[in-house]
Scaffold this motif. Structure first.
Motif, PDB file in Angstrom:
ATOM      1  N   THR A  95      -9.985 -12.004  -7.871  1.00 30.92           N
ATOM      2  CA  THR A  95     -11.419 -12.038  -7.559  1.00 30.92           C
ATOM      3  C   THR A  95     -11.644 -11.849  -6.056  1.00 30.92           C
ATOM      4  O   THR A  95     -12.536 -11.102  -5.641  1.00 30.92           O
ATOM      5  CB  THR A  95     -12.038 -13.366  -8.026  1.00 30.92           C
ATOM      6  OG1 THR A  95     -11.834 -13.491  -9.431  1.00 30.92           O
ATOM      7  CG2 THR A  95     -13.513 -13.428  -7.720  1.00 30.92           C
ATOM      8  N   TYR A  96     -10.829 -12.532  -5.241  1.00 31.16           N
ATOM      9  CA  TYR A  96     -10.979 -12.381  -3.790  1.00 31.16           C
ATOM     10  C   TYR A  96     -10.612 -10.980  -3.324  1.00 31.16           C
ATOM     11  O   TYR A  96     -11.296 -10.405  -2.471  1.00 31.16           O
ATOM     12  CB  TYR A  96     -10.119 -13.408  -3.047  1.00 31.16           C
ATOM     13  CG  TYR A  96     -10.810 -14.737  -2.875  1.00 31.16           C
ATOM     14  CD1 TYR A  96     -11.971 -14.851  -2.124  1.00 31.16           C
ATOM     15  CD2 TYR A  96     -10.303 -15.879  -3.459  1.00 31.16           C
ATOM     16  CE1 TYR A  96     -12.606 -16.061  -1.954  1.00 31.16           C
ATOM     17  CE2 TYR A  96     -10.918 -17.101  -3.300  1.00 31.16           C
ATOM     18  CZ  TYR A  96     -12.077 -17.189  -2.549  1.00 31.16           C
ATOM     19  OH  TYR A  96     -12.697 -18.391  -2.381  1.00 31.16           O
ATOM     20  N   GLN A 121     -13.310  -8.514  -4.204  1.00 32.51           N
ATOM     21  CA  GLN A 121     -14.618  -8.926  -3.690  1.00 32.51           C
ATOM     22  C   GLN A 121     -15.606  -9.214  -4.826  1.00 32.51           C
ATOM     23  O   GLN A 121     -16.723  -8.706  -4.865  1.00 32.51           O
ATOM     24  CB  GLN A 121     -15.177  -7.880  -2.732  1.00 32.51           C
ATOM     25  CG  GLN A 121     -14.287  -7.699  -1.527  1.00 32.51           C
ATOM     26  CD  GLN A 121     -14.750  -6.566  -0.642  1.00 32.51           C
ATOM     27  OE1 GLN A 121     -15.673  -5.819  -0.971  1.00 32.51           O
ATOM     28  NE2 GLN A 121     -14.111  -6.420   0.503  1.00 32.51           N
ATOM     29  N   SER A 122     -15.153 -10.021  -5.791  1.00 35.12           N
ATOM     30  CA  SER A 122     -15.943 -10.509  -6.930  1.00 35.12           C
ATOM     31  C   SER A 122     -16.378  -9.414  -7.894  1.00 35.12           C
ATOM     32  O   SER A 122     -17.261  -9.625  -8.715  1.00 35.12           O
ATOM     33  CB  SER A 122     -17.177 -11.282  -6.454  1.00 35.12           C
ATOM     34  OG  SER A 122     -16.795 -12.396  -5.690  1.00 35.12           O
ATOM     35  N   GLY A 172     -20.052 -11.494 -10.760  1.00 36.46           N
ATOM     36  CA  GLY A 172     -19.944 -11.897  -9.359  1.00 36.46           C
ATOM     37  C   GLY A 172     -19.012 -13.084  -9.146  1.00 36.46           C
ATOM     38  O   GLY A 172     -17.879 -13.103  -9.597  1.00 36.46           O
ATOM     39  N   ASN A 173     -19.538 -14.091  -8.453  1.00 35.10           N
ATOM     40  CA  ASN A 173     -18.717 -15.240  -8.075  1.00 35.10           C
ATOM     41  C   ASN A 173     -18.404 -16.179  -9.235  1.00 35.10           C
ATOM     42  O   ASN A 173     -17.653 -17.131  -9.064  1.00 35.10           O
ATOM     43  CB  ASN A 173     -19.378 -16.007  -6.939  1.00 35.10           C
ATOM     44  CG  ASN A 173     -19.254 -15.274  -5.624  1.00 35.10           C
ATOM     45  OD1 ASN A 173     -18.317 -14.517  -5.413  1.00 35.10           O
ATOM     46  ND2 ASN A 173     -20.211 -15.479  -4.736  1.00 35.10           N
ATOM     47  N   TRP A 174     -18.969 -15.938 -10.398  1.00 33.20           N
ATOM     48  CA  TRP A 174     -18.591 -16.737 -11.570  1.00 33.20           C
ATOM     49  C   TRP A 174     -17.136 -16.486 -11.946  1.00 33.20           C
ATOM     50  O   TRP A 174     -16.527 -17.298 -12.649  1.00 33.20           O
ATOM     51  CB  TRP A 174     -19.515 -16.455 -12.751  1.00 33.20           C
ATOM     52  CG  TRP A 174     -20.810 -17.191 -12.607  1.00 33.20           C
ATOM     53  CD1 TRP A 174     -21.997 -16.668 -12.218  1.00 33.20           C
ATOM     54  CD2 TRP A 174     -21.026 -18.578 -12.828  1.00 33.20           C
ATOM     55  NE1 TRP A 174     -22.948 -17.650 -12.186  1.00 33.20           N
ATOM     56  CE2 TRP A 174     -22.374 -18.837 -12.556  1.00 33.20           C
ATOM     57  CE3 TRP A 174     -20.218 -19.635 -13.218  1.00 33.20           C
ATOM     58  CZ2 TRP A 174     -22.931 -20.104 -12.656  1.00 33.20           C
ATOM     59  CZ3 TRP A 174     -20.762 -20.893 -13.326  1.00 33.20           C
ATOM     60  CH2 TRP A 174     -22.098 -21.121 -13.049  1.00 33.20           C
ATOM     61  N   LEU A 180     -14.773 -16.755  -9.879  1.00 31.40           N
ATOM     62  CA  LEU A 180     -14.073 -17.866  -9.240  1.00 31.40           C
ATOM     63  C   LEU A 180     -14.128 -19.117 -10.113  1.00 31.40           C
ATOM     64  O   LEU A 180     -13.144 -19.839 -10.254  1.00 31.40           O
ATOM     65  CB  LEU A 180     -14.681 -18.169  -7.871  1.00 31.40           C
ATOM     66  CG  LEU A 180     -14.420 -17.157  -6.768  1.00 31.40           C
ATOM     67  CD1 LEU A 180     -15.190 -17.532  -5.520  1.00 31.40           C
ATOM     68  CD2 LEU A 180     -12.942 -17.082  -6.485  1.00 31.40           C
TER      69      LEU A 180
END
Length: 81
Positions: free
Chosen positions: A46-47, A50-51, A59-61, A63
């Motif tokens: 994910t990092y 970039q999501s 997106g950041n979900w 993570l």
């Protein structure tokens, strides 16, 4: 001098000791380690992407999913024997 009375209940006898402690199934430890590594790989991917990856569009979900997978592995360590 008066004599003391005898005990009416029998002397304490300890409960029988169990023969062996409870063991986990053979698949427990490999599953636990696999979940922790899979969660780590998910977070790193994910990092690095970039999501945008492993699941595009959330997106950041990504993570949260990765950390959730890792947490399941860590919770399994509490029951490991």
């Amino acid at each position: 001098m008066p004599e003391s009375k005898r005990r009416k209940k029998p002397a304490y006898t300890p409960p029988p000791a169990s023969s062996a402690p409870e063991q986990n199934p053979r698949w427990w430890a490999p599953t636990m380690v696999t979940l922790m590594i899979l969660g780590l790989v998910w977070v790193v991917a994910t990092y690095l992407a970039q999501s945008a990856w492993p699941i595009p569009g959330i997106g950041n979900w990504n993570l949260a999913i990765g950390f959730g997978i890792m947490m399941i592995g860590f919770v399994m360590t509490m029951r490991w024997r």
